[in-house]
Write a protein that holds these residues in place. Structure first.
Motif, short mmCIF file in Angstrom:
data_model
loop_
_atom_site.label_atom_id
_atom_site.label_comp_id
_atom_site.label_asym_id
_atom_site.label_seq_id
_atom_site.Cartn_x
_atom_site.Cartn_y
_atom_site.Cartn_z
N SER B 135 0.80 -1.22 0.07
CA SER B 135 0.17 0.03 -0.06
C SER B 135 0.85 1.34 -0.07
CB SER B 135 -1.04 -0.10 1.21
OG SER B 135 -0.07 0.05 2.35
N ALA B 136 0.31 2.40 -0.11
CA ALA B 136 1.04 3.81 -0.30
C ALA B 136 2.03 4.06 1.01
CB ALA B 136 0.16 4.67 -0.51
N ALA B 141 7.29 3.85 3.72
CA ALA B 141 8.21 3.54 4.87
C ALA B 141 9.35 2.43 4.52
CB ALA B 141 7.23 2.50 5.92
N LEU B 142 9.08 1.50 3.53
CA LEU B 142 9.91 0.72 2.85
C LEU B 142 10.88 1.11 1.81
CD1 LEU B 142 8.35 -2.62 3.52
CD2 LEU B 142 10.06 -1.75 4.82
N ALA B 143 10.73 2.62 1.36
CA ALA B 143 11.13 3.14 0.10
C ALA B 143 11.06 2.28 -1.15
CB ALA B 143 12.60 3.30 0.30
N LEU B 144 9.82 1.68 -1.09
CA LEU B 144 9.30 0.92 -2.45
C LEU B 144 8.40 1.78 -3.09
CD1 LEU B 144 8.93 -2.48 -0.83
CD2 LEU B 144 10.91 -1.82 -1.88
N ARG B 145 8.16 1.20 -4.28
CA ARG B 145 6.92 1.98 -4.83
C ARG B 145 5.52 1.25 -4.78
NH1 ARG B 145 10.14 2.71 -10.53
NH2 ARG B 145 10.82 0.38 -9.56
N VAL B 150 5.52 -7.20 -1.26
CA VAL B 150 5.96 -7.14 0.21
C VAL B 150 5.49 -8.44 0.61
CG1 VAL B 150 6.04 -4.68 0.22
CG2 VAL B 150 3.93 -5.82 1.14
N VAL B 151 6.27 -9.10 1.75
CA VAL B 151 5.69 -9.93 2.70
C VAL B 151 4.94 -9.36 3.82
CG1 VAL B 151 6.38 -11.96 3.98
CG2 VAL B 151 7.68 -11.48 1.90
N GLN B 152 3.89 -10.08 4.02
CA GLN B 152 2.88 -9.35 5.15
C GLN B 152 2.78 -10.38 6.16
OE1 GLN B 152 -0.41 -7.35 3.85
NE2 GLN B 152 -1.57 -7.55 5.81
#
Lengths: 265, 265
Positions: B135-136, B141-145, B150-152
């Motif tokens: 999500s945005a 927070a993880l400096a991704l787009r 992501v693993v949740q």
DNA sequence: CAGTGGTCTAGACCACACT
DNA sequence: GTGTGGTCTAGACCACTGC
């Protein structure tokens, strides 16, 4: 245990440790640790006051009859513990809470957006400030005996007009004789800077225990929030030199537009 | 800017700073800082793995063509940042979360009475673990787009059978391919030690934002508490080498028999 | 015993601040 | 320029660990 060659004509090596002669631990103590202890002692006794400069490394080296490098290592550690502050080209200074750079060092509550410094200092409203006898838990926290005199204060801090922190503060009566509500409310700058200036008490480190709680009716009223509002309970014990506890503080933080910020490493 | 005399025949002085010739900042960088950078680089590239020893100070001094003292100062700083660990007589080692001494270094929740170590590790129950799109806010927070893999995961930690922590964890998908619920639940020791061993990711530091909140119905059910129970909300971003964010963690802590402990200095 | 990190010294030179 | 802290070197010796 080594000893300091204070009166020797020649810089000495540490005089070796106890070895196997006794049952006590060898307790080898390097020279720079002993120097550190002596500097600490001077700080404690007020030979150099918060904000003042201490003698140069060369002077201290001469005074203690050790090399500059040894003094340097002692100062390095004291600077790392935020007891001293080094400024290249100027000297080494006794740290103070009045310093602009590290003001409100112990206040970890930050506005969710923007910089803490922008927000400016809080508006303070002192509800109460009086001399009382220490209850059992207050006495334990401050290393006093139950019934000893303590100064007890309650105040509300507001940011941009919004009451955000409700604080109860207990201070040893013997060290804070004559503290008034006016001082707590109107001193310009951190309260701990006022403690340094008016009472010669410098807070060096603190421990906090944090919980989530619901306020009682009184507390909710003080913060002008519904009683169902969850609040951060922050219990702090602040220490002067030599780990002597000098303040117990119980805070309730409203965390809807602020958060407690912590760095782990 | 000084440069390293890596191929010089003689140990060099720093080659002085830029002076007034340019408009750029002088950016003088002492030798030991450059050495520190090189050691950091080797750590990052996995030349020495967590728990292993790095070369002796003398060897590193020879490798970098500087004196032992300069290497020493570089290592001192890395040890102060908990990236290396010195052990007299044995050597210098790459820090690891598997180390008994510093296990659960990032977990600041302590039982109100007794020692944390006595309580032993928590029982872990993994509710969920899957690959999703970021999500945005997770992406930020993880400096991704937004939309990156992501693993949740969600899990509950219990102490002495009492559910105490509800955690949601997000990890960059590219670095944690194949992470399973089983690993999160059954690895013996700190989760961060498992990350080191199985994914080569070492968490170096973290930032936490703490609030007091009330749980929603789901969260209350997971922790088996009434919805009116105030909880500590702890949002953590953990970083690897070079300040790269590698984990977002949102925890809800039950603080009736535990507290979040913090040291200020 | 040899090898590691830890302490201590002495001296040189650099960067920075004030005067 | 002078004095301050900051960096770097070289060498000696100490304390701890393990062979």
């Amino acid at each position: 245990m080594s000893s300091l060659p204070l009166n020797a004509d020649h810089p000495a090596q540490p005089l070796a440790s106890a070895g196997t002669a006794g049952t006590a631990t060898p307790a080898f103590s390097p020279l720079y640790q002993q120097i550190k202890g002596l500097i600490l002692q001077s700080l404690q006794q007020g030979e150099w006051k918060p904000g003042e400069s201490i003698p140069s490394e060369m002077e201290l080296a001469a005074r203690f009859r050790v090399s500059q490098g040894t003094v340097r290592k002692a100062i390095d550690e004291l600077a790392a513990e935020n007891l001293l502050m080094r400024r290249q080209g100027k000297g080494t200074f006794v740290a103070t809470h009045a310093e602009q750079q590290v003001q409100y060092r112990f206040l970890k509550l930050m506005p969710d957006t923007g910089d803490a410094r922008v927000e400016g200092p809080a508006q303070r409203k002192v509800i109460d400030c009086r001399r009382v006898r220490a209850s059992a838990d207050v006495a334990r926290a401050l290393a006093l005996r139950s019934g000893d005199a303590v100064v007890q204060a309650r105040r509300v801090l507001a940011f941009a007009g919004v009451p955000t922190i409700l604080e109860d503060i207990w201070l040893p009566g013997h060290a804070f004789k004559g503290l008034t509500a006016d001082q707590l409310a109107n001193y310009q700058g951190p309260t701990y800077a006022m403690f340094e200036l008016d009472y010669g008490v410098r807070m060096v480190r603190a421990e906090e225990k944090i919980r989530a709680v619901l306020p009682d009716a009184d507390q909710a009223a003080m913060l002008q929030v519904p009683q169902a509002t969850p609040l951060l309970s922050v219990e702090r014990i602040a220490y002067t030199y030599n780990d002597v506890p000098m303040e117990l503080r119980r805070g309730l933080y409203l965390t809807d537009t602020h958060h407690y910020r912590n760095e782990l490493s």
